[in-house]
Design an enzyme around this catalytic site. Structure first.
Site, PDB file in Angstrom:
ATOM      1  N   VAL A   1       0.866  -1.188   0.000  1.00 14.09           N
ATOM      2  CA  VAL A   1       0.000   0.000   0.000  1.00 14.09           C
ATOM      3  C   VAL A   1       0.903   1.238   0.000  1.00 14.09           C
ATOM      4  O   VAL A   1       1.809   1.360   0.828  1.00 14.09           O
ATOM      5  CB  VAL A   1      -0.943   0.014   1.231  1.00 14.09           C
TER       6      VAL A   1
ATOM      7  N   LYS B   1     -18.750   7.536  12.633  1.00 19.19           N
ATOM      8  CA  LYS B   1     -20.115   7.554  12.055  1.00 19.19           C
ATOM      9  C   LYS B   1     -20.951   8.726  12.549  1.00 19.19           C
ATOM     10  O   LYS B   1     -21.727   9.308  11.792  1.00 19.19           O
ATOM     11  CB  LYS B   1     -20.869   6.248  12.338  1.00 19.19           C
TER      12      LYS B   1
ATOM     13  N   VAL C   1     -19.153   2.393   8.872  1.00 18.10           N
ATOM     14  CA  VAL C   1     -20.408   1.631   8.786  1.00 18.10           C
ATOM     15  C   VAL C   1     -20.131   0.125   8.741  1.00 18.10           C
ATOM     16  O   VAL C   1     -19.553  -0.383   7.785  1.00 18.10           O
ATOM     17  CB  VAL C   1     -21.233   2.051   7.540  1.00 18.10           C
TER      18      VAL C   1
ATOM     19  N   GLY D   1     -18.073  -1.968  10.259  1.00 19.52           N
ATOM     20  CA  GLY D   1     -16.707  -2.507  10.350  1.00 19.52           C
ATOM     21  C   GLY D   1     -16.176  -3.070   9.054  1.00 19.52           C
ATOM     22  O   GLY D   1     -15.936  -2.332   8.090  1.00 19.52           O
TER      23      GLY D   1
ATOM     24  N   ILE E   1     -17.535  -4.947   6.800  1.00 23.60           N
ATOM     25  CA  ILE E   1     -18.439  -5.172   5.658  1.00 23.60           C
ATOM     26  C   ILE E   1     -18.305  -3.994   4.690  1.00 23.60           C
ATOM     27  O   ILE E   1     -18.551  -2.854   5.068  1.00 23.60           O
ATOM     28  CB  ILE E   1     -19.916  -5.302   6.118  1.00 23.60           C
TER      29      ILE E   1
ATOM     30  N   GLU F   1     -18.830   0.202  24.598  1.00 15.81           N
ATOM     31  CA  GLU F   1     -18.108   1.289  25.252  1.00 15.81           C
ATOM     32  C   GLU F   1     -18.406   1.270  26.754  1.00 15.81           C
ATOM     33  O   GLU F   1     -19.398   0.675  27.189  1.00 15.81           O
ATOM     34  CB  GLU F   1     -18.626   2.643  24.709  1.00 15.81           C
TER      35      GLU F   1
ATOM     36  N   ASP G   1     -26.082   4.618  17.584  1.00 15.53           N
ATOM     37  CA  ASP G   1     -24.973   4.212  16.710  1.00 15.53           C
ATOM     38  C   ASP G   1     -25.527   3.636  15.394  1.00 15.53           C
ATOM     39  O   ASP G   1     -25.073   3.992  14.308  1.00 15.53           O
ATOM     40  CB  ASP G   1     -24.128   3.172  17.458  1.00 15.53           C
TER      41      ASP G   1
ATOM     42  N   LYS H   1     -25.292   5.097  11.292  1.00 12.94           N
ATOM     43  CA  LYS H   1     -24.873   4.278  10.142  1.00 12.94           C
ATOM     44  C   LYS H   1     -25.985   4.228   9.092  1.00 12.94           C
ATOM     45  O   LYS H   1     -25.718   4.299   7.889  1.00 12.94           O
ATOM     46  CB  LYS H   1     -24.525   2.867  10.621  1.00 12.94           C
TER      47      LYS H   1
ATOM     48  N   GLY I   1     -14.229  -3.703  15.988  1.00 11.62           N
ATOM     49  CA  GLY I   1     -12.996  -4.347  16.473  1.00 11.62           C
ATOM     50  C   GLY I   1     -11.773  -3.810  15.768  1.00 11.62           C
ATOM     51  O   GLY I   1     -11.860  -3.237  14.678  1.00 11.62           O
TER      52      GLY I   1
HETATM   53  N1  LIG Z   1     -13.756   0.468  17.999  1.00 13.94           N
HETATM   54  C1  LIG Z   1     -14.380   0.037  16.912  1.00 13.94           C
HETATM   55  O1  LIG Z   1     -14.536  -1.175  16.720  1.00 13.94           O
HETATM   56  C2  LIG Z   1     -14.891   0.997  15.899  1.00 13.94           C
HETATM   57  C3  LIG Z   1     -15.547   0.509  14.746  1.00 13.94           C
HETATM   58  C4  LIG Z   1     -15.975   1.392  13.768  1.00 13.94           C
HETATM   59  C5  LIG Z   1     -15.782   2.764  13.950  1.00 13.94           C
HETATM   60  N2  LIG Z   1     -15.169   3.228  15.092  1.00 13.94           N
HETATM   61  C6  LIG Z   1     -14.982   4.670  15.223  1.00 13.94           C
HETATM   62  O2  LIG Z   1     -13.576   4.951  15.126  1.00 13.94           O
HETATM   63  C7  LIG Z   1     -13.249   6.074  15.953  1.00 13.94           C
HETATM   64  C8  LIG Z   1     -12.150   5.657  16.940  1.00 13.94           C
HETATM   65  O3  LIG Z   1     -12.660   4.617  17.761  1.00 13.94           O
HETATM   66  P1  LIG Z   1     -11.704   3.782  18.726  1.00 13.94           P
HETATM   67  O4  LIG Z   1     -12.517   2.624  19.188  1.00 13.94           O
HETATM   68  O5  LIG Z   1     -10.401   3.545  18.082  1.00 13.94           O
HETATM   69  O6  LIG Z   1     -11.544   4.810  19.930  1.00 13.94           O
HETATM   70  P2  LIG Z   1     -10.545   4.693  21.182  1.00 13.94           P
HETATM   71  O7  LIG Z   1      -9.975   3.329  21.288  1.00 13.94           O
HETATM   72  O8  LIG Z   1     -11.270   5.265  22.341  1.00 13.94           O
HETATM   73  O9  LIG Z   1      -9.342   5.680  20.778  1.00 13.94           O
HETATM   74  C9  LIG Z   1      -9.564   7.040  20.583  1.00 13.94           C
HETATM   75  C10 LIG Z   1      -8.249   7.693  20.211  1.00 13.94           C
HETATM   76  O10 LIG Z   1      -8.513   9.083  19.954  1.00 13.94           O
HETATM   77  C11 LIG Z   1      -7.583   9.872  20.668  1.00 13.94           C
HETATM   78  N3  LIG Z   1      -8.219  11.152  21.008  1.00 13.94           N
HETATM   79  C12 LIG Z   1      -9.382  11.364  21.691  1.00 13.94           C
HETATM   80  N4  LIG Z   1      -9.626  12.696  21.819  1.00 13.94           N
HETATM   81  C13 LIG Z   1      -8.595  13.311  21.205  1.00 13.94           C
HETATM   82  C14 LIG Z   1      -8.249  14.666  21.037  1.00 13.94           C
HETATM   83  N5  LIG Z   1      -8.995  15.647  21.539  1.00 13.94           N
HETATM   84  N6  LIG Z   1      -7.099  14.961  20.341  1.00 13.94           N
HETATM   85  C15 LIG Z   1      -6.296  13.974  19.854  1.00 13.94           C
HETATM   86  N7  LIG Z   1      -6.576  12.650  20.014  1.00 13.94           N
HETATM   87  C16 LIG Z   1      -7.708  12.334  20.677  1.00 13.94           C
HETATM   88  C17 LIG Z   1      -7.249   9.059  21.913  1.00 13.94           C
HETATM   89  O11 LIG Z   1      -6.014   9.517  22.425  1.00 13.94           O
HETATM   90  P3  LIG Z   1      -5.308   8.796  23.706  1.00 13.94           P
HETATM   91  O12 LIG Z   1      -4.770   7.498  23.157  1.00 13.94           O
HETATM   92  O13 LIG Z   1      -4.239   9.730  24.107  1.00 13.94           O
HETATM   93  O14 LIG Z   1      -6.398   8.606  24.729  1.00 13.94           O
HETATM   94  C18 LIG Z   1      -7.190   7.653  21.330  1.00 13.94           C
HETATM   95  O15 LIG Z   1      -5.919   7.386  20.796  1.00 13.94           O
HETATM   96  C19 LIG Z   1     -14.559   6.497  16.621  1.00 13.94           C
HETATM   97  O16 LIG Z   1     -15.140   7.524  15.866  1.00 13.94           O
HETATM   98  C20 LIG Z   1     -15.433   5.262  16.555  1.00 13.94           C
HETATM   99  O17 LIG Z   1     -16.801   5.545  16.529  1.00 13.94           O
HETATM  100  C21 LIG Z   1     -14.732   2.378  16.060  1.00 13.94           C
END
Ligand SMILES: NC(=O)c1ccc[n+]([C@@H]2O[C@H](COP(=O)([O-])OP(=O)(O)OC[C@H]3O[C@@H](n4cnc5c(N)ncnc54)[C@H](OP(=O)(O)O)[C@@H]3O)[C@@H](O)[C@H]2O)c1
Length: 403
Positions: free
Chosen positions: A28, A96, A123, A125, A127, A181, A192, A196, A293
């Site tokens: 990539v 989302k 949306v 994950g 898929i 969460e 959520d 989506k 995930g």
């Molecule tokens: N988890 C899933 O399976 C999944 C699936 C689809 C979509 N998403 C979406 O993907 C996004 C990330 O999800 P995640 O699960 O990876 O979240 P997460 O594990 O809670 O990680 C969030 C990250 O964002 C950083 N962050 C938060 N506020 C910030 C700020 N003000 N400035 C700079 N960095 C900041 C955090 O920093 P620190 O590390 O310093 O705390 C952390 O590294 C979200 O929008 C979520 O809805 C998640």
């Protein structure tokens, strides 16, 4: 081929998943050069000098030519993403809430600055539903799209219905396994899934509907007697997001549904998601996969990185003038016998039961009236459209239950 220099925002679950997926795919044409996080003191699996705290040190870095936004703060995410688009830096996001609430503005920015934004990871994950709708289905008349859009709630329902766990136990297990969460409100109350759904409607129908205009009822009010009702009829309860196109309008909602064995969604368990698309030409197609995930979502984001490196952008569907409208749906509503619901809100009642500890009514109701009815305490709704025939058969077999 040019190698993109990625400025990554967020290094949590998905950010680390992207890093892993990219490390495994050196073909990539992109590399992560800086990562912005909230807490610089946290232990990280990468060298500390890659991490920054101030968003400007990425946004104002002229060497960085691709922004990947993976933070959990929708308001800040929109500021970062719009700033990047204004600087003509392509953007990828998995947020989302941010995408759904600002889709019209994001499309306008994309057009004004002739710079793409992609959001496959937002949306369901792993898929690939956004690219599938945008590309494969671009010539199809999509009539209906529905599915299990939220892995945490599907996991909880599986544990509660299949393994007889309490709602609290199932929620805790979902949190321990990283599917829910710490604050599960957005998942369990159906928000959520509706973010989506709003994005999917844009790509399926060419209409932007703000999530605030989509009805959502989550799984938080499902009672033991609702589960007994389902089990006695061989049904499962699934939280479905659904949009149906009629002649010049469409309906859209997120709500628990009874689902019968005949539905492909019946067999989708635990953290898995599924999307069922019905088209006028292709008829039914189902996509099933892990909806969230680290690695499944990391791969979805990586596929967007690769798409940008190959000059891909979403082609816009022809904008449609269809509007969302409330519709009449057949539903099962359970309530406390001390506080029965207003039966007059139903246009048609086919079954009614009031016992000592619980009561229910099955009938047709307009979704606006349903919203009014749900303001009653101890009231829950389950849509019957995924299992109408089974309920009707049961009604014939066990007619003594009809009140
Ligand atoms: N988890 C899933 O399976 C999944 C699936 C689809 C979509 N998403 C979406 O993907 C996004 C990330 O999800 P995640 O699960 O990876 O979240 P997460 O594990 O809670 O990680 C969030 C990250 O964002 C950083 N962050 C938060 N506020 C910030 C700020 N003000 N400035 C700079 N960095 C900041 C955090 O920093 P620190 O590390 O310093 O705390 C952390 O590294 C979200 O929008 C979520 O809805 C998640």
């Amino acid at each position: 081929m040019k190698k993109y220099k990625i400025g990554l925002f967020g290094f949590g679950c998905v950010g680390q998943g992207l890093h892993e997926a990219l490390s495994d795919n050196p073909q990539v044409a992109a590399e992560i050069v800086k990562i912005c996080v909230k807490n610089l003191d946290k232990e990280r699996p990468l060298s500390k000098d890659k991490f920054v705290f101030d968003p400007k040190s990425i946004l104002e870095d002229e060497d960085i030519d691709l922004i990947v936004e993976l933070i959990d703060d929708a308001k800040l995410a929109f500021e970062i993403v719009s700033d990047a688009l204004r600087q003509r830096k392509p953007v990828i996001s998995a947020n989302k809430k941010m995408v759904a609430e600002n889709l019209d503005k994001l499309i306008a920015l994309q057009q004004e600055y002739d710079t793409p934004i992609l959001y496959e990871g937002a949306v369901c994950g792993s898929i690939p539903i956004i690219k599938t709708l945008t590309d494969y289905y671009s010539l199809e008349n999509v009539l209906e799209i529905k599915g299990i859009f939220n892995g945490s709630t599907n996991y909880i329902l599986t544990k509660v219905i299949e393994e007889n766990k309490s709602y609290k136990e199932a929620l805790e297990a979902a949190q321990v396994n990283g599917f829910a969460e710490t604050d599960p409100t957005l998942d369990v109350e159906g928000y959520d899934a509706k973010y989506k759904l709003s994005i999917v409607i844009e790509h399926a129908f060419g209409v932007h509907v703000h999530p605030d205009n989509i009805f959502n009822q989550g799984i938080q009010d499902i009672t033991k007697s609702d589960i007994t009702f389902a089990k006695e009829r061989g049904l499962k309860i699934k939280l479905l997001a659904k949009a149906v196109k009629y002649n010049n309008y469409f309906s859209a909602y997120v709500a628990p549904h009874f689902v019968s064995k005949e539905s492909p969604l019946y067999h989708v368990e635990n953290e898995y998601n599924a999307v069922l698309v019905q088209g006028a030409f292709a008829d039914d197609q189902v996509l099933v996969g892990k909806g969230a995930g680290k690695l499944p979502t990391g791969l979805a984001v990586l596929s967007d990185v690769n798409a940008i490196a190959n000059n891909y952008r979403y082609s816009q569907r022809q904008v449609s003038s269809m509007a969302i409208q409330s519709t009449v749906e057949e539903v099962y509503v359970s309530f406390s016998p001390e506080q029965p619901v207003n039966f007059n809100l139903f246009t048609n009642v086919s079954e009614k039961y009031i016992g000592q500890n619980s009561g229910y009514v099955i009938g047709e109701i307009n979704t606006d009236s349903l919203q009014e009815l749900l303001t009653n305490a101890d009231t829950n709704v389950i849509f019957t459209s995924g299992a109408k025939e089974e309920i009707e058969i049961h009604r014939l077999t066990y007619s003594y239950e009809i009140g």
